[in-house]
Enzyme design. Structure first.
Site, mmCIF file in Angstrom:
data_model
loop_
_atom_site.group_PDB
_atom_site.id
_atom_site.type_symbol
_atom_site.label_atom_id
_atom_site.label_comp_id
_atom_site.label_asym_id
_atom_site.label_seq_id
_atom_site.Cartn_x
_atom_site.Cartn_y
_atom_site.Cartn_z
ATOM 1 N N ASP A 55 -15.069 46.018 -13.084
ATOM 2 C CA ASP A 55 -14.665 46.655 -11.821
ATOM 3 C C ASP A 55 -15.699 47.174 -11.321
ATOM 4 O O ASP A 55 -16.900 47.129 -10.215
ATOM 5 C CB ASP A 55 -13.594 47.426 -12.786
ATOM 6 C CG ASP A 55 -12.893 47.612 -11.604
ATOM 7 O OD1 ASP A 55 -12.383 47.765 -10.401
ATOM 8 O OD2 ASP A 55 -11.067 47.733 -10.769
ATOM 9 N N ASP A 89 -4.046 46.013 -18.586
ATOM 10 C CA ASP A 89 -2.850 46.396 -18.548
ATOM 11 C C ASP A 89 -2.019 47.304 -17.048
ATOM 12 O O ASP A 89 -3.259 47.481 -16.378
ATOM 13 C CB ASP A 89 -2.321 47.599 -19.511
ATOM 14 C CG ASP A 89 -3.167 48.621 -19.361
ATOM 15 O OD1 ASP A 89 -4.389 48.498 -19.052
ATOM 16 O OD2 ASP A 89 -2.736 50.024 -19.642
ATOM 17 N N GLY A 142 -9.064 46.235 -23.796
ATOM 18 C CA GLY A 142 -8.208 45.150 -23.209
ATOM 19 C C GLY A 142 -8.973 43.707 -23.516
ATOM 20 O O GLY A 142 -8.714 42.658 -23.545
ATOM 21 N N ARG A 195 -0.185 43.332 -20.672
ATOM 22 C CA ARG A 195 -1.912 43.003 -21.657
ATOM 23 C C ARG A 195 -1.160 41.615 -22.305
ATOM 24 O O ARG A 195 -2.596 40.561 -22.117
ATOM 25 C CB ARG A 195 -2.074 43.787 -22.756
ATOM 26 C CG ARG A 195 -2.985 44.672 -21.892
ATOM 27 C CD ARG A 195 -3.438 46.095 -23.244
ATOM 28 N NE ARG A 195 -3.452 47.436 -23.014
ATOM 29 C CZ ARG A 195 -5.117 48.014 -22.557
ATOM 30 N NH1 ARG A 195 -5.591 46.680 -22.373
ATOM 31 N NH2 ARG A 195 -4.232 49.200 -22.458
HETATM 32 C C1 PRP Z 1 -10.864 48.692 -18.359
HETATM 33 C C2 PRP Z 1 -11.596 47.600 -19.347
HETATM 34 C C3 PRP Z 1 -13.274 48.296 -19.065
HETATM 35 C C4 PRP Z 1 -13.296 48.789 -17.790
HETATM 36 C C5 PRP Z 1 -14.035 48.572 -16.662
HETATM 37 O O1 PRP Z 1 -10.882 49.833 -19.712
HETATM 38 O O2 PRP Z 1 -12.137 47.154 -20.140
HETATM 39 O O3 PRP Z 1 -13.762 48.868 -19.697
HETATM 40 O O4 PRP Z 1 -11.893 49.637 -17.833
HETATM 41 O O5 PRP Z 1 -14.059 49.555 -15.548
HETATM 42 P P1 PRP Z 1 -14.940 50.136 -14.548
HETATM 43 O O6 PRP Z 1 -16.341 48.762 -14.450
HETATM 44 O O7 PRP Z 1 -14.401 50.345 -13.705
HETATM 45 O O8 PRP Z 1 -16.103 50.694 -15.450
HETATM 46 P P2 PRP Z 1 -9.858 51.370 -19.771
HETATM 47 O O9 PRP Z 1 -10.382 52.092 -19.112
HETATM 48 O O10 PRP Z 1 -8.558 50.257 -18.601
HETATM 49 O O11 PRP Z 1 -8.701 50.556 -21.186
HETATM 50 P P3 PRP Z 1 -8.247 49.137 -21.320
HETATM 51 O O12 PRP Z 1 -9.021 48.436 -21.871
HETATM 52 O O13 PRP Z 1 -7.639 50.056 -23.054
HETATM 53 O O14 PRP Z 1 -7.451 48.823 -20.565
#
Ligand code: PRP
Length: 183
Positions: free
Chosen positions: A107, A163, A48, A169
């Protein structure tokens, strides 16, 4: 891809490309001031953070290096479990370096809680976080974040690196996904 091309899939637009560019210019300038005379290592968390890494680094006026980590969160569906596996580690030895972790979104905060303690154990000179977006209402772990692009509501947002099922994305802005797309 412009937000207009997927307007039927979004309930509303949160931030346009221009909003993001303006905010990154401010954050980049702040980083330049805070790290004057030091050379930062930016650590992007795949996938991301690709967009924010590219735009933030170009908004800065100082030299920096970049490296990447890929991690996978164990757990089901869209909820982060906080149990993290490193799929790709850094190529760089960060001991004694000034490190800024660059994320697209915080998040629950569980992913970064794990990652920060892992990176801290490698004894960097300093270790801070920049995230483009943060959902304060979803946070489960208190995390000290030095730079935040925007605090956003606890909604299902896509675009600018975020995404849904691998899509959206490459939107140049960020919007809230309409329920008919995922229900
Ligand atoms: C998303 C984002 C963070 C994580 C945040 O990655 O890039 O790494 O989630 O979430 P949290 O604070 O609840 O732990 P994701 O796992 O969706 O992978 P991506 O970056 O490949 O989309």
């Amino acid at each position: 891809m412009d937000l207009d091309h997927v307007s039927d899939d979004l309930t509303h637009v949160l931030y346009s490309q221009a909003d993001i560019e303006r905010r990154l210019a401010e954050v980049g300038a702040q980083i330049d001031r805070d790290y004057a005379g030091r050379e930062l290592l930016l650590v992007g968390v795949l996938n991301g953070a690709v967009m924010v890494m590219a735009d933030l680094s170009r908004a800065m006026r100082s030299h920096c290096e970049m490296d990447w980590m890929a991690i996978s969160s164990y757990g089901s569906g869209t909820q982060s479990s906080g149990v993290v596996r490193i799929l790709k580690d850094l190529n760089t030895d960060i001991s004694g370096r000034d490190v800024l972790v660059v994320e697209d979104i915080i998040d629950t905060g569980l992913t970064l809680s794990y990652l920060m303690s892992n990176l801290q154990s490698r004894e960097p000179a300093s270790l801070e976080i920049m995230t483009m977006f943060r959902k304060p209402e979803a946070l489960q772990n208190p995390i000290d974040v030095k730079y935040v692009g925007f605090d956003i509501p606890n909604e299902f947002v896509v675009g600018y690196g975020l995404d849904y099922a691998g899509r959206y994305r490459n939107l140049n802005g960020v919007g809230t996904l309409a329920p008919h797309v995922y229900s």
